[in-house]
Design a protein around this motif. Structure first.
Motif, PDB file in Angstrom:
ATOM      1  N   VAL B 243       0.843  -1.205   0.000  1.00 39.17           N
ATOM      2  CA  VAL B 243       0.000   0.000   0.000  1.00 39.17           C
ATOM      3  C   VAL B 243       0.879   1.258   0.000  1.00 39.17           C
ATOM      4  O   VAL B 243       0.654   2.198  -0.768  1.00 39.17           O
ATOM      5  CB  VAL B 243      -0.935  -0.022   1.242  1.00 39.17           C
ATOM      6  CG1 VAL B 243      -1.540   1.337   1.499  1.00 39.17           C
ATOM      7  CG2 VAL B 243      -2.030  -1.053   1.059  1.00 39.17           C
ATOM      8  N   THR B 246       2.709   1.588  -3.365  1.00 37.38           N
ATOM      9  CA  THR B 246       1.795   1.995  -4.445  1.00 37.38           C
ATOM     10  C   THR B 246       1.464   3.486  -4.306  1.00 37.38           C
ATOM     11  O   THR B 246       1.433   4.219  -5.298  1.00 37.38           O
ATOM     12  CB  THR B 246       0.485   1.167  -4.396  1.00 37.38           C
ATOM     13  OG1 THR B 246       0.840  -0.201  -4.410  1.00 37.38           O
ATOM     14  CG2 THR B 246      -0.404   1.464  -5.580  1.00 37.38           C
ATOM     15  N   PHE B 257       5.211  -9.421  -7.947  1.00 30.32           N
ATOM     16  CA  PHE B 257       4.022 -10.281  -7.959  1.00 30.32           C
ATOM     17  C   PHE B 257       3.693 -10.774  -9.369  1.00 30.32           C
ATOM     18  O   PHE B 257       3.108 -11.839  -9.547  1.00 30.32           O
ATOM     19  CB  PHE B 257       2.802  -9.522  -7.411  1.00 30.32           C
ATOM     20  CG  PHE B 257       2.799  -9.396  -5.911  1.00 30.32           C
ATOM     21  CD1 PHE B 257       3.355 -10.380  -5.110  1.00 30.32           C
ATOM     22  CD2 PHE B 257       2.228  -8.291  -5.297  1.00 30.32           C
ATOM     23  CE1 PHE B 257       3.348 -10.261  -3.727  1.00 30.32           C
ATOM     24  CE2 PHE B 257       2.217  -8.163  -3.916  1.00 30.32           C
ATOM     25  CZ  PHE B 257       2.778  -9.158  -3.129  1.00 30.32           C
TER      26      PHE B 257
ATOM     27  N   LEU C 120      -1.627 -14.623  -3.197  1.00 30.85           N
ATOM     28  CA  LEU C 120      -0.825 -13.605  -3.878  1.00 30.85           C
ATOM     29  C   LEU C 120      -1.688 -12.563  -4.587  1.00 30.85           C
ATOM     30  O   LEU C 120      -1.499 -11.352  -4.423  1.00 30.85           O
ATOM     31  CB  LEU C 120       0.088 -14.304  -4.889  1.00 30.85           C
ATOM     32  CG  LEU C 120       1.358 -13.555  -5.202  1.00 30.85           C
ATOM     33  CD1 LEU C 120       2.318 -13.646  -4.038  1.00 30.85           C
ATOM     34  CD2 LEU C 120       2.010 -14.134  -6.446  1.00 30.85           C
ATOM     35  N   VAL C 121      -2.648 -13.039  -5.375  1.00 28.34           N
ATOM     36  CA  VAL C 121      -3.472 -12.091  -6.143  1.00 28.34           C
ATOM     37  C   VAL C 121      -4.278 -11.191  -5.202  1.00 28.34           C
ATOM     38  O   VAL C 121      -4.460  -9.998  -5.468  1.00 28.34           O
ATOM     39  CB  VAL C 121      -4.406 -12.856  -7.119  1.00 28.34           C
ATOM     40  CG1 VAL C 121      -5.351 -11.906  -7.814  1.00 28.34           C
ATOM     41  CG2 VAL C 121      -3.589 -13.623  -8.136  1.00 28.34           C
ATOM     42  N   GLN C 122      -4.715 -11.758  -4.073  1.00 28.54           N
ATOM     43  CA  GLN C 122      -5.493 -10.952  -3.124  1.00 28.54           C
ATOM     44  C   GLN C 122      -4.606  -9.890  -2.452  1.00 28.54           C
ATOM     45  O   GLN C 122      -5.031  -8.745  -2.271  1.00 28.54           O
ATOM     46  CB  GLN C 122      -6.149 -11.845  -2.063  1.00 28.54           C
ATOM     47  CG  GLN C 122      -7.236 -12.759  -2.604  1.00 28.54           C
ATOM     48  CD  GLN C 122      -8.364 -11.997  -3.269  1.00 28.54           C
ATOM     49  OE1 GLN C 122      -8.782 -10.951  -2.787  1.00 28.54           O
ATOM     50  NE2 GLN C 122      -8.854 -12.495  -4.397  1.00 28.54           N
ATOM     51  N   ILE C 123      -3.381 -10.275  -2.096  1.00 34.60           N
ATOM     52  CA  ILE C 123      -2.454  -9.288  -1.511  1.00 34.60           C
ATOM     53  C   ILE C 123      -2.183  -8.198  -2.545  1.00 34.60           C
ATOM     54  O   ILE C 123      -2.228  -6.998  -2.250  1.00 34.60           O
ATOM     55  CB  ILE C 123      -1.126  -9.966  -1.090  1.00 34.60           C
ATOM     56  CG1 ILE C 123      -1.357 -10.942   0.063  1.00 34.60           C
ATOM     57  CG2 ILE C 123      -0.094  -8.918  -0.669  1.00 34.60           C
ATOM     58  CD1 ILE C 123      -0.126 -11.748   0.446  1.00 34.60           C
ATOM     59  N   GLN C 124      -1.932  -8.632  -3.783  1.00 35.72           N
ATOM     60  CA  GLN C 124      -1.618  -7.696  -4.860  1.00 35.72           C
ATOM     61  C   GLN C 124      -2.765  -6.710  -5.083  1.00 35.72           C
ATOM     62  O   GLN C 124      -2.547  -5.501  -5.174  1.00 35.72           O
ATOM     63  CB  GLN C 124      -1.357  -8.494  -6.135  1.00 35.72           C
ATOM     64  CG  GLN C 124      -0.795  -7.691  -7.271  1.00 35.72           C
ATOM     65  CD  GLN C 124      -0.554  -8.577  -8.495  1.00 35.72           C
ATOM     66  OE1 GLN C 124      -0.982  -9.722  -8.532  1.00 35.72           O
ATOM     67  NE2 GLN C 124       0.121  -8.022  -9.471  1.00 35.72           N
ATOM     68  N   SER C 125      -3.979  -7.226  -5.151  1.00 34.85           N
ATOM     69  CA  SER C 125      -5.110  -6.324  -5.439  1.00 34.85           C
ATOM     70  C   SER C 125      -5.378  -5.386  -4.264  1.00 34.85           C
ATOM     71  O   SER C 125      -5.782  -4.242  -4.446  1.00 34.85           O
ATOM     72  CB  SER C 125      -6.365  -7.114  -5.808  1.00 34.85           C
ATOM     73  OG  SER C 125      -6.894  -7.726  -4.686  1.00 34.85           O
ATOM     74  N   THR C 126      -5.106  -5.853  -3.023  1.00 33.08           N
ATOM     75  CA  THR C 126      -5.274  -4.960  -1.867  1.00 33.08           C
ATOM     76  C   THR C 126      -4.207  -3.863  -1.895  1.00 33.08           C
ATOM     77  O   THR C 126      -4.491  -2.690  -1.632  1.00 33.08           O
ATOM     78  CB  THR C 126      -5.165  -5.752  -0.544  1.00 33.08           C
ATOM     79  OG1 THR C 126      -6.007  -6.880  -0.630  1.00 33.08           O
ATOM     80  CG2 THR C 126      -5.553  -4.916   0.647  1.00 33.08           C
ATOM     81  N   ALA C 127      -2.977  -4.272  -2.226  1.00 39.03           N
ATOM     82  CA  ALA C 127      -1.879  -3.301  -2.251  1.00 39.03           C
ATOM     83  C   ALA C 127      -2.102  -2.231  -3.328  1.00 39.03           C
ATOM     84  O   ALA C 127      -1.589  -1.128  -3.216  1.00 39.03           O
ATOM     85  CB  ALA C 127      -0.559  -4.023  -2.490  1.00 39.03           C
ATOM     86  N   GLN C 128      -2.856  -2.571  -4.342  1.00 39.32           N
ATOM     87  CA  GLN C 128      -3.066  -1.624  -5.446  1.00 39.32           C
ATOM     88  C   GLN C 128      -4.291  -0.729  -5.258  1.00 39.32           C
ATOM     89  O   GLN C 128      -4.645   0.028  -6.158  1.00 39.32           O
ATOM     90  CB  GLN C 128      -3.213  -2.397  -6.761  1.00 39.32           C
ATOM     91  CG  GLN C 128      -1.873  -2.913  -7.270  1.00 39.32           C
ATOM     92  CD  GLN C 128      -2.022  -3.787  -8.494  1.00 39.32           C
ATOM     93  OE1 GLN C 128      -3.093  -4.291  -8.780  1.00 39.32           O
ATOM     94  NE2 GLN C 128      -0.935  -3.969  -9.208  1.00 39.32           N
ATOM     95  N   LEU C 129      -4.936  -0.845  -4.120  1.00 36.53           N
ATOM     96  CA  LEU C 129      -6.129  -0.007  -3.897  1.00 36.53           C
ATOM     97  C   LEU C 129      -5.740   1.469  -3.947  1.00 36.53           C
ATOM     98  O   LEU C 129      -4.714   1.865  -3.392  1.00 36.53           O
ATOM     99  CB  LEU C 129      -6.749  -0.345  -2.537  1.00 36.53           C
ATOM    100  CG  LEU C 129      -7.482  -1.682  -2.459  1.00 36.53           C
ATOM    101  CD1 LEU C 129      -7.825  -2.007  -1.025  1.00 36.53           C
ATOM    102  CD2 LEU C 129      -8.746  -1.664  -3.299  1.00 36.53           C
ATOM    103  N   ILE C 151      -8.677  -2.022   3.571  1.00 39.97           N
ATOM    104  CA  ILE C 151      -7.348  -2.337   4.140  1.00 39.97           C
ATOM    105  C   ILE C 151      -7.464  -2.598   5.649  1.00 39.97           C
ATOM    106  O   ILE C 151      -6.957  -3.599   6.170  1.00 39.97           O
ATOM    107  CB  ILE C 151      -6.340  -1.199   3.854  1.00 39.97           C
ATOM    108  CG1 ILE C 151      -6.050  -1.142   2.348  1.00 39.97           C
ATOM    109  CG2 ILE C 151      -5.043  -1.402   4.632  1.00 39.97           C
ATOM    110  CD1 ILE C 151      -5.409   0.136   1.867  1.00 39.97           C
ATOM    111  N   ILE C 154      -9.258  -5.972   6.251  1.00 37.28           N
ATOM    112  CA  ILE C 154      -8.437  -7.171   6.009  1.00 37.28           C
ATOM    113  C   ILE C 154      -7.457  -7.392   7.157  1.00 37.28           C
ATOM    114  O   ILE C 154      -7.367  -8.492   7.714  1.00 37.28           O
ATOM    115  CB  ILE C 154      -7.673  -7.046   4.666  1.00 37.28           C
ATOM    116  CG1 ILE C 154      -8.650  -7.179   3.498  1.00 37.28           C
ATOM    117  CG2 ILE C 154      -6.573  -8.106   4.560  1.00 37.28           C
ATOM    118  CD1 ILE C 154      -8.035  -6.952   2.155  1.00 37.28           C
TER     119      ILE C 154
END
Lengths: 287, 259, 245
Positions: B243, B246, B257, C120-129, C151, C154
């Motif tokens: 977070v 980003t 990733f 992985l994909v869930q961490i990635q999509s959360t990090a990209q919020l 955030i 989770i």
């Protein structure tokens, strides 16, 4: 009315009230407007982006218990696929989905299915593929190994559409009609995740409403690109198809009944909570 | 060597497994002794068995729709762990426990688990395999079967531990209306709310998998639970770092990733 | 019209089965019990038949399987036959081998599948919020607020599942907030379930109201007959002397 004793009302009266109020709109529809939500619109739009000749999978992974929700979803998707000229590989990873899927295909492609001219070129029915997750993974890795013949015993090698469908890489979309496991999560884990992710194989889901909240993280992450949420999702999708292709709608009355049922349930919950709060505030004890 | 797009997954797999193994070996070697937090639902099992014994009525146990042929097998095995504990208590107190398996593949395991627990309780001669009643391998017939038996057998305690789907409310409601004390747990988050509402005690999500370690106090199981906690910390850390990066416009983690 | 998956007799049977099962809501009775037993028996037979067919088709008779000389398929068949040692008193422990093999395969499949899709994909999509940038804090509710809620949700919900640390101090606060997020999720799921259950009920009512055959048979003609059967059985039961518990 004594609000404090309302939680002690015999539940059978609630059943009767629900039965009467749900029956009324079914017998005399109220014609309430249908508002199309984001998820159903996304399912419709995603399918629209495909070109004629693209291969899509439609998987009937549900049982008789959820026919009212899953059947119209599957029927709507197959209708849209046929209108767009998509080539459909239909299958089922649930044993009970096998015969149910065949009925839905007959509904869309005509009662003579599979004795129709486009069978084998534009649509094929593989029937039940055993093995749950393992069957699904094998199907994604090597379609012919997952099942040697179609539902009617024709070897894969003799089916023109299956000549072009050897693995998940050949698919443009996976439509998962599901009410449990294996379902959308297994497609994500064992097919989509192993074959290039959502960009390579988009997934749309028609699901019973119970499971939809659990799908939201996958929708937010793009692993699922469209969802039909139970009967209401099917109704929204149906209204989109009716507008674009003149699809015959059949869910107006059931959706009215569902709206009425929801209002009644909400009233029950409010009444129950008022009674609970009053009982607690007067020092009483819940039974 | 590793499929394109799956490199980051492989690295994460190595990290998570390494955390688990290190925690497990440290605990087994006695170099760390993590304590497990209180899980009230598991504490209540003894109370439920005691109550059934006092009332002279049976205990019903299910492990949901789990078998060992699906990816939810870990919940089924956690459920069987609790079945072993519960049936040992039932054997000790002399209460009747009826187990309703859903999947035929767990029948032999259930017989094995229950028989062993009767042996542990020193009452091997009292074990009756007929208390394991197979009700068909289809969701709603099975649920309806358990429902009917809950009423007819006048079940005093109803314990449901494993993967549940749409039948969860049918089971929880039947226990509620027949006045049974209910303890239920599942890691299927789309069903746990029914248990939270209708059962007296609910095991939420991973609490079910922690049950084995909690009840047995086995260092191996406690160690693996400790390792799982570390992987959760890794997750939280990755989310926070991701977070921040980003927001700062740095794409390094996302690039990783995508490997 | 008759639903395509049924014929006339199945529809007639369906009406009686529906009413008999619903009568359980009033009181457990011999008719609901009869349908319950029938339901279980049918399910057992259905499962057996499908599994038998699937096992033979997949392992023995299918294309490129054992019958066509692909001997590798003999291995899973032999392993699966070890299940039957369960019936032997002396060698019963051999059933544990197929169980452990299947559980091991599922563990491997699940971990590899989940680490990518659910982890992985869930961490990635959360990090990209989105937290900063144009439009993120505009409008109501602003997308940035959604991101913050997700955030926090989770992380705090995850902290609820820390088992080997005491839930005190900061962790205590976090788990408390996490519990509220979990409860909100349960509430949403409950709402979805009510909707699903109502759909099924409506489906059954539609079956009763809309099923017809050749203009002379309507399913709802049978509803009063089925209800009378239930009432008759209830009265007969009431007139019987009650057995001691």
């Amino acid at each position: 009315m004594d609000w404090k004793t309302i939680t002690q009302i015999d539940r059978r009266y609630l059943y009767i009230i629900l039965f009467i109020f749900v029956s009324i709109p079914l017998l005399s529809p109220l014609n309430l407007p249908i508002l199309v939500g984001e998820h159903a619109q996304a399912m419709y739009d995603t399918t629209e982006t495909l070109s004629a000749g693209d291969i899509v999978v439609c998987s009937f992974d549900f049982g008789p218990a959820t026919i009212p929700e899953n059947r119209p979803q599957a029927k709507g998707f197959l209708f849209q696929a046929r209108e767009l000229g998509l080539r459909v590989v239909a299958t089922a990873f649930w044993a009970s989905g096998g015969p149910l899927g065949e009925d839905i295909l007959r509904d869309v492609y005509g009662s003579d299915f599979p004795a129709i001219p486009e069978y084998g070129t534009d649509v094929v029915y593989l029937g039940y593929i055993p093995g749950n997750e393992v069957g699904m993974q094998t199907f994604g890795d090597d379609t012919w190994t997952a099942k040697g013949t179609d539902h009617y015993g024709t070897p894969m090698a003799d089916i023109p559409l299956m000549q072009d469908t050897r693995a998940a890489e050949d698919l443009s979309l996976w439509c998962e009609i599901t009410s449990g496991t294996p379902g959308e999560q297994q497609v994500i884990q064992f097919v989509q995740g192993r074959h290039g992710g959502p960009a390579a194989l988009p997934l749309v889901v028609g699901s019973t409403a119970v499971s939809v909240p659990g799908m939201m993280p996958f929708y937010a992450a793009g692993q699922i690109v469209g969802i039909l949420n139970g009967l209401s999702g099917a109704g929204e999708y149906e209204s989109l198809l009716a507008g674009a292709y003149g699809y015959p709608t059949e869910l107006l009355a059931p959706l009215d009944a569902q709206s009425v049922a929801h209002v009644i349930v909400i009233l029950f919950i409010i009444a129950g909570n008022i009674s609970y709060v009053l009982t607690r505030s007067s020092g009483g004890k819940e039974k | 060597m590793i499929n394109e797009g799956l490199v980051a997954s492989f690295v994460m797999l190595i990290i998570v497994v390494a955390e688990g193994l290190i925690a497990l070996f440290l605990t087994r070697a006695g170099k760390a002794s993590p304590k497990i937090r209180n899980i009230p639902g598991l504490e209540a099992i003894e109370e439920a068995v005691g109550r059934a014994t006092e009332m002279g009525r049976p205990i019903a146990f299910t492990t949901g729709l789990g078998g060992i042929r699906d990816q939810y097998y870990y919940q089924t095995i956690a459920g069987l762990n609790i079945l072993g504990y519960t049936s040992e208590l039932a054997a000790k107190y002399g209460a009747k426990l009826i187990y309703y398996p859903y999947d035929p593949t767990i029948m032999p395991m259930a017989v094995d688990v229950m028989e062993q627990s009767y042996i542990r309780a020193g009452k091997s001669d009292e074990f009756n395999p007929e208390n394991i009643e197979y009700l068909g391998g289809d969701q709603f017939p099975w649920a309806f079967g358990v429902l009917g038996r809950t009423y007819r057998e006048k079940i005093a305690a109803s314990i449901h531990m494993g993967p549940f789907w749409a039948e969860s409310l049918i089971l929880a409601e039947s226990g509620f209306y027949s006045g049974a004390i209910q303890i239920a747990g599942t890691a299927n988050y789309h069903q746990i709310h029914f248990f939270v509402v209708a059962a007296d005690y609910a095991l939420i999500g991973e609490e079910l998998m922690a049950a084995g370690a909690y009840l047995s106090k086995d260092p191996t199981q406690i160690g693996s639970l400790w390792g799982a906690d570390f992987s959760k910390i890794t997750t939280v850390a990755l989310i926070l770092i991701g977070v921040i990066l980003t927001a700062a416009g740095v794409t390094a983690l996302n690039d990783f990733f995508a490997l | 019209m008759i639903p395509p998956e049924l014929d006339l007799f199945a529809a007639i049977f369906g009406v009686f089965a529906t009413i008999f099962i619903y009568s359980f809501l009033w009181k457990e009775n011999p008719l609901s019990r009869a349908v319950e037993h029938l339901f279980i028996g049918l399910a057992a037979v259905f499962t057996l038949a499908f599994m038998y067919d699937a096992a033979l088709t997949q392992g023995v008779w299918g294309t490129a399987r054992l019958y066509e000389g692909n001997l590798i398929w003999a291995i899973p068949i032999l392993i699966s036959l070890m299940y039957f040692f369960f019936f032997s008193k002396k060698y019963f422990y051999l059933y544990r081998y197929p169980v452990s093999i299947v559980a091991g395969i599922m563990a491997g499949m699940m971990i590899t599948g989940m680490i990518q899709s659910n982890f992985l994909v869930q961490i990635q999509s959360t990090a990209q919020l989105p937290l900063v940038g144009a439009g993120v804090w505009e409008g109501w509710p602003p997308p940035g607020l959604d991101s913050i809620i997700i955030i926090i949700g989770i992380i705090t919900a995850l902290s609820f599942f820390f088992f080997t640390w005491e839930h005190t101090g900061i962790l205590g606060v976090s788990t408390k907030i996490g519990r509220y997020f979990l409860m909100a999720t349960f509430g949403a799921a409950y709402g979805g379930t009510v909707m699903a259950r109502m759909s099924l009920f409506i489906g059954r009512l539609r079956f009763l109201y809309e099923t017809s055959y050749s203009d002379w048979f309507w399913a709802w003609y049978l509803v009063p007959i089925a209800v009378l059967c239930v009432v008759g059985v209830a009265l007969w039961q009431r007139s019987k002397p009650q057995a001691e518990d």
